[in-house]
Design an enzyme around this catalytic site. Structure first.
Site, PDB file in Angstrom:
ATOM      1  N   SER A   1       0.832  -1.208   0.000  1.00 47.23           N
ATOM      2  CA  SER A   1       0.000   0.000   0.000  1.00 47.23           C
ATOM      3  C   SER A   1       0.864   1.253   0.000  1.00 47.23           C
ATOM      4  O   SER A   1       0.372   2.336  -0.274  1.00 47.23           O
ATOM      5  CB  SER A   1      -0.916   0.011   1.220  1.00 47.23           C
ATOM      6  OG  SER A   1      -0.151  -0.106   2.388  1.00 47.23           O
TER       7      SER A   1
ATOM      8  N   HIS B   1      -2.851  -3.266  -6.019  1.00 45.93           N
ATOM      9  CA  HIS B   1      -3.228  -2.916  -4.647  1.00 45.93           C
ATOM     10  C   HIS B   1      -4.720  -3.158  -4.417  1.00 45.93           C
ATOM     11  O   HIS B   1      -5.566  -2.449  -4.970  1.00 45.93           O
ATOM     12  CB  HIS B   1      -2.861  -1.439  -4.385  1.00 45.93           C
ATOM     13  CG  HIS B   1      -3.118  -0.996  -2.985  1.00 45.93           C
ATOM     14  ND1 HIS B   1      -3.507   0.275  -2.650  1.00 45.93           N
ATOM     15  CD2 HIS B   1      -3.049  -1.670  -1.809  1.00 45.93           C
ATOM     16  CE1 HIS B   1      -3.674   0.368  -1.340  1.00 45.93           C
ATOM     17  NE2 HIS B   1      -3.393  -0.797  -0.816  1.00 45.93           N
TER      18      HIS B   1
ATOM     19  N   GLU C   1      -6.063  -0.999  -7.464  1.00 40.64           N
ATOM     20  CA  GLU C   1      -5.163  -0.041  -8.111  1.00 40.64           C
ATOM     21  C   GLU C   1      -4.095  -0.830  -8.862  1.00 40.64           C
ATOM     22  O   GLU C   1      -3.424  -1.684  -8.274  1.00 40.64           O
ATOM     23  CB  GLU C   1      -4.518   0.876  -7.075  1.00 40.64           C
ATOM     24  CG  GLU C   1      -5.514   1.846  -6.454  1.00 40.64           C
ATOM     25  CD  GLU C   1      -4.881   2.747  -5.405  1.00 40.64           C
ATOM     26  OE1 GLU C   1      -5.029   3.974  -5.523  1.00 40.64           O
ATOM     27  OE2 GLU C   1      -4.255   2.235  -4.459  1.00 40.64           O
TER      28      GLU C   1
ATOM     29  N   ASN D   1      -4.662   6.027  -1.103  1.00 37.57           N
ATOM     30  CA  ASN D   1      -4.045   6.426   0.167  1.00 37.57           C
ATOM     31  C   ASN D   1      -3.544   7.860   0.142  1.00 37.57           C
ATOM     32  O   ASN D   1      -3.450   8.512   1.185  1.00 37.57           O
ATOM     33  CB  ASN D   1      -2.934   5.454   0.567  1.00 37.57           C
ATOM     34  CG  ASN D   1      -3.508   4.209   1.224  1.00 37.57           C
ATOM     35  OD1 ASN D   1      -4.607   4.246   1.771  1.00 37.57           O
ATOM     36  ND2 ASN D   1      -2.799   3.107   1.167  1.00 37.57           N
TER      37      ASN D   1
END
Ligand code: 3HC
Length: 296
Positions: free
Chosen positions: A119, A142, A154, A192
């Site tokens: 991540s 991800h 992702e 994120n």
């Protein structure tokens, strides 16, 4: 370039979810843990999740059996020798990941695609630990927790990723029943980068007395339609994980919005990691009725 056999390194929360969705999508899947105890724990998690889908009528008991028939657990990395893609979902520790990739590079075929579920660590740094011929075949993939339910993946490219490999992996994510978004290897990727400052800001708002844990959670849940408020989500993701990601992002960008607030640090030092330790912003002694903690 066709993906037929999938390898997943790590059968923790994320790895088990990834192995589950790969086998559910019809791929022959092998998942590896470092010892039998952890492997059995991961396979039991998959069994529970599939049972939940059977209970809800989303799978038949026969389909569940077929999925589990396509899934093989192992403690040997050699089992990945004939995999077309290997997705690594081990501990978020660069040294451990590099060690794993160096071994996999010898074991796997030259055509195999390597994908990391990290991540926050640099895909490029992991890629650089593999042989030059592998590097165009290295991507990030991800997934989000809980993997069997969350639709997003992702798909991350480095500056060396081959375009055909990038498209193959994007299509693979689609075949897993997910919605892929393409992004480049910048710490935090898309989600994120936006989510972490938001979560950290919720902690700062609490520190500054803007509102209580429950009121801030309700504000975002009921005012913005989020499925979980920021503190419930922090406890769900894990405060240790969030703290770790925030530090990596702050290190990379040197921007205040990524800096972990003091309360987060103190909670991590005190072992209040969230759901996994039973206490975080909420106390989960009664899991059906979490109580907000007295923190500030
Ligand atoms: N497999 C199968 N079923 C599952 C499951 C799993 N792994 N996990 C939960 N379920 C089931 C539950 O048992 C429940 O079943 P029930 O209806 O029979 O009780 C059902 O799914 C719905 O769960 P909930 O009752 O908890 O209800 P929700 O509607 O709140 O759904 C949720 C749960 C999907 C987790 C939702 O709350 C949500 O979307 N939360 C946000 C999660 C999120 O943001 N995740 C991303 C975190 S960030 C991340 O992962 C990136 C990392 O880098 C930090």
């Amino acid at each position: 370039m066709e993906i037929k056999k999938v390898g997943v390194v790590g059968c923790g929360l994320m790895g088990s979810g990834i192995a589950q969705v790969a086998a559910t999508a019809g791929y022959e899947t092998v998942v590896r843990e470092i010892n039998d105890e952890l492997l059995q724990k991961g396979l039991a998690r998959i069994d529970q999740s599939l049972s939940k889908f059977v209970q809800k009528g989303k799978l038949t008991p026969e389909q569940k059996q077929e999925i589990q028939g396509r899934l093989r657990g192992t403690t040997e990395l050699d089992a990945f020798a004939d995999c077309d893609i290997v997705i690594e979902a081990i501990i978020e520790n660069l040294q451990e990941k590099v060690k794993t990739y160096t071994q996999l590079d010898e074991i796997c075929s030259p055509e195999a695609i390597f994908a990391s579920n990290t991540s926050s660590l640099s895909i490029t740094e992991m890629m650089a630990s593999t042989k030059p011929a592998r590097q165009p075949r290295f991507v990030g993939l991800h997934f989000f927790n809980p993997v069997p339910l969350m639709k997003l993946v992702e798909v991350v490219r480095t500056i060396l990723t081959d375009q055909a490999v990038f498209e193959t992996v994007t299509d693979f994510a689609r075949r897993l029943g997910k919605v892929p978004v393409q992004t480049s290897d910048r710490t935090g990727f898309i989600v994120n980068r936006l989510l972490v400052p938001y979560l950290l800001d919720a902690i700062r708002a609490l520190e500054e007395g803007v509102g209580s844990i429950v009121d801030i959670d309700n504000g975002m849940k009921l005012g913005c339609g989020h499925p979980m408020g920021p503190f419930t989500l922090l406890d769900f993701v894990g405060l240790d994980t969030t703290y770790y990601i925030a530090n990596i992002m702050f290190d990379e960008f040197k921007e205040k919005r990524f800096a972990p607030p003091p309360l987060l640090k103190r909670m991590v030092l005190a072992g209040l990691y969230g759901r996994k330790t039973g206490k975080g912003f909420y106390d989960y002694s009664d899991p059906e009725n979490p109580k907000p903690m007295e923190l500030v």
